[in-house]
Design an enzyme around this catalytic site. Structure first.
Site, mmCIF file in Angstrom:
data_model
loop_
_atom_site.group_PDB
_atom_site.id
_atom_site.type_symbol
_atom_site.label_atom_id
_atom_site.label_comp_id
_atom_site.label_asym_id
_atom_site.label_seq_id
_atom_site.Cartn_x
_atom_site.Cartn_y
_atom_site.Cartn_z
ATOM 1 N N HIS A 7 -11.473 0.590 -11.674
ATOM 2 C CA HIS A 7 -10.340 -0.202 -11.200
ATOM 3 C C HIS A 7 -10.779 -1.515 -10.560
ATOM 4 O O HIS A 7 -10.172 -2.554 -10.781
ATOM 5 C CB HIS A 7 -9.560 0.633 -10.177
ATOM 6 N N GLY B 140 -1.709 -2.733 -4.220
ATOM 7 C CA GLY B 140 -1.101 -1.708 -3.378
ATOM 8 C C GLY B 140 0.163 -1.134 -4.016
ATOM 9 O O GLY B 140 0.091 -0.249 -4.837
ATOM 10 N N SER C 172 -4.680 -4.640 -9.720
ATOM 11 C CA SER C 172 -3.838 -3.483 -9.484
ATOM 12 C C SER C 172 -2.365 -3.883 -9.404
ATOM 13 O O SER C 172 -1.808 -4.385 -10.377
ATOM 14 C CB SER C 172 -4.309 -2.760 -8.214
ATOM 15 N N TYR C 173 -1.712 -3.693 -8.242
ATOM 16 C CA TYR C 173 -0.322 -4.152 -8.120
ATOM 17 C C TYR C 173 -0.258 -5.680 -8.146
ATOM 18 O O TYR C 173 0.825 -6.257 -8.205
ATOM 19 C CB TYR C 173 0.331 -3.611 -6.851
ATOM 20 N N ASP D 75 -10.826 3.251 -15.618
ATOM 21 C CA ASP D 75 -9.794 3.379 -14.588
ATOM 22 C C ASP D 75 -8.638 4.216 -15.111
ATOM 23 O O ASP D 75 -8.221 4.061 -16.253
ATOM 24 C CB ASP D 75 -9.304 1.980 -14.200
#
Length: 471
Positions: free
Chosen positions: A448, A76, A169-170, A394
């Site tokens: 991703h 996120g 991701s984050y 991605d």
């Protein structure tokens, strides 16, 4: 290749675990038409007074007592790890009807016990009594560590299992910061290693590399590329990240807009963009972390807007369809089965619906780290194994930026393991290179969410890393 289950051993192990925390056990689920070969629990782990993180834990389908324990975190910041459970690597997935569950042949709990944690508070069904969702990287790492301690207090049988942390991701920030907290903490956790998929590991390198990624994938054209080189480069060295040149910043902003605003699927370049590209505030806040030295609220360069779709995907990142998962998780009978109160405690309104990402968390999140380099070096120095893997299509967190990040760590390259291909079902699955106890690996054609779009190769990668086998 799956290892054949030993039925008596599994039955004994599952039976033994079954008494660990009976109130949270999930005995049935709406829409499940098959008999699961594992046990599962769903409930809450307290981090601080008044703060509770929702967890979902599934045991291994092979040997729960002996197989590793893996924590999975989506990113996120402010997005739910249940998205990873229900659409990426969990034992089942929600079908398009939003009502039926289908088995995942490449579930990661085929070979590991997997804990999914909705973090931080305010994400998914996690909450804080005071409804204060202002947080930062360090606080999230501390809360996640406390949640782990709460988990092991509920499930002490797993304290001796090899433990790994995976994230996406984050999660490039979440995973190493939590890993360092585990390493420096006093709890006895059998921590063996960590892995980050399509992670945001360095803001500088992610931004810098995306301009090259965009050009060499045919997104910019020669006129823009020539202008970028003329205004952002000097003697062959380019600065697309924080140039002091106003003309360079304007041009980088144009490149950024082509990638993120022209209708492309930013998570998978070669996949179509689903829905009408509406997105929630949490995603908007996340995007502000990228190219923040260049972006302006308005500029004169205009791009065509993708044609609107009849499918509304609001409240999710653009181009990603989480409608089925959201529909299923918001059913009253599903919430009851997962031990989610019909009305969550006073911090929540009456309709405390589950969304894949949280507006509140995204809007009140502060980053503390521009790069994870120092954290990685500390973790690797104590002998942990690490995996940095990327789906190579991605654009949100592109493979080139993470490759540069790994190379910049200054680790010794294993002479016998130079950059080379790895195989899955006799086809090239991607490429990898070994840097001491860290592996950098790409997954060919995946975006991703690697386990969602390349489930077979992702499972092969996952099992190889856990077993410390050759890819």
């Amino acid at each position: 290749m799956f290892v054949r289950r030993l039925p008596w051993l599994c039955l004994f192990a599952v039976f033994h675990i079954g008494s660990a925390y009976d109130p949270d056990e999930v005995t049935s689920l709406p829409g499940m038409t098959f008999r699961p070969h594992y046990k599962q629990w769903s409930g809450y782990l307290q981090t601080r007074p008044g703060r509770f993180l929702h967890y979902w834990f599934v045991t291994s389908q092979r040997n729960p007592a002996g197989d590793p324990l893996v924590l999975w975190l989506n990113g996120g910041p402010g997005c739910s790890s249940l998205d990873g459970f229900l659409s990426e690597n969990g034992p089942f997935q929600v079908k398009d009807d939003g009502a039926t569950l289908g088995e995942n042949a490449f579930s990661w709990n085929k070979v590991a016990n997997v804990l999914y944690l909705e973090s931080p508070a305010g994400v998914g069904y996690s909450y804080a009594d005071d409804r204060n969702y202002t947080t930062n990287d360090d606080q999230v790492a501390d809360d996640n560590y406390r949640a782990l301690l709460s988990f092991f207090a509920k499930f002490p049988n797993f304290t001796q299992n090899d433990f790994f942390i995976f994230g996406e991701s984050y999660g490039g920030i979440y995973v190493p910061t939590l890993s360092l907290r585990v390493v420096t903490g006093t709890a006895k956790i059998n921590f063996k290693g960590f892995a980050v998929g399509n992670g945001l590991s360095s803001f500088t390198l992610n931004d810098q590399s995306l301009v090259y990624f965009g050009y060499y994938h045919g997104l910019f054209g020669e006129e823009l590329w020539r202008a970028l080189n003329e205004n952002c480069c000097n003697k062959g060295i380019c600065n697309f990240y924080n140039s002091s040149s106003e003309s360079c910043r304007t041009l980088v902003n144009v490149a950024f807009s082509i990638v993120y605003n022209s209708g492309l699927n930013v998570y998978a370049l070669y996949l179509d963009c689903e829905g009408n590209r509406a997105y929630h505030k949490g995603y908007e806040m996340t995007m502000k972390h990228l190219f923040k030295h260049h972006r302006k609220q308005a500029h004169t360069y205009k791009f065509p807007v993708a044609a609107a779709s009849s499918v509304s995907l609001s409240k999710v990142p653009p181009c990603i369809n989480s409608t089925a998962q959201r529909t299923w998780l918001n059913r009253g009978d599903v919430r009851k089965a997962l031990h989610i109160p019909a009305v969550l405690p006073p911090a929540f309104p009456v309709d405390a619906s589950w969304f894949v990402c949280s507006d509140d968390v995204g809007a009140h999140y502060s980053t503390r780290y521009a790069s994870m380099k120092d954290v990685y070096l500390k973790l690797l120095s104590v002998g942990l194994r690490a995996l940095v893997y990327n789906g190579d299509t991605d654009m949100a967190c592109n493979f080139l930026g993470d490759q540069w990040f790994v190379e910049d760590l200054g680790l010794e390259v294993w002479a016998l393991l130079q950059y080379r291909s790895w195989l899955y079902e006799q086809q090239v699955g991607g490429f990898y290179q070994q840097f001491g106890n860290l592996t950098f690996l790409t997954v060919k054609g995946a975006g991703h969410m690697v386990p969602q779009w390349a489930p077979g190769p992702a499972f092969h990668m996952f099992q190889s890393f856990l077993n410390n086998d050759s890819y």
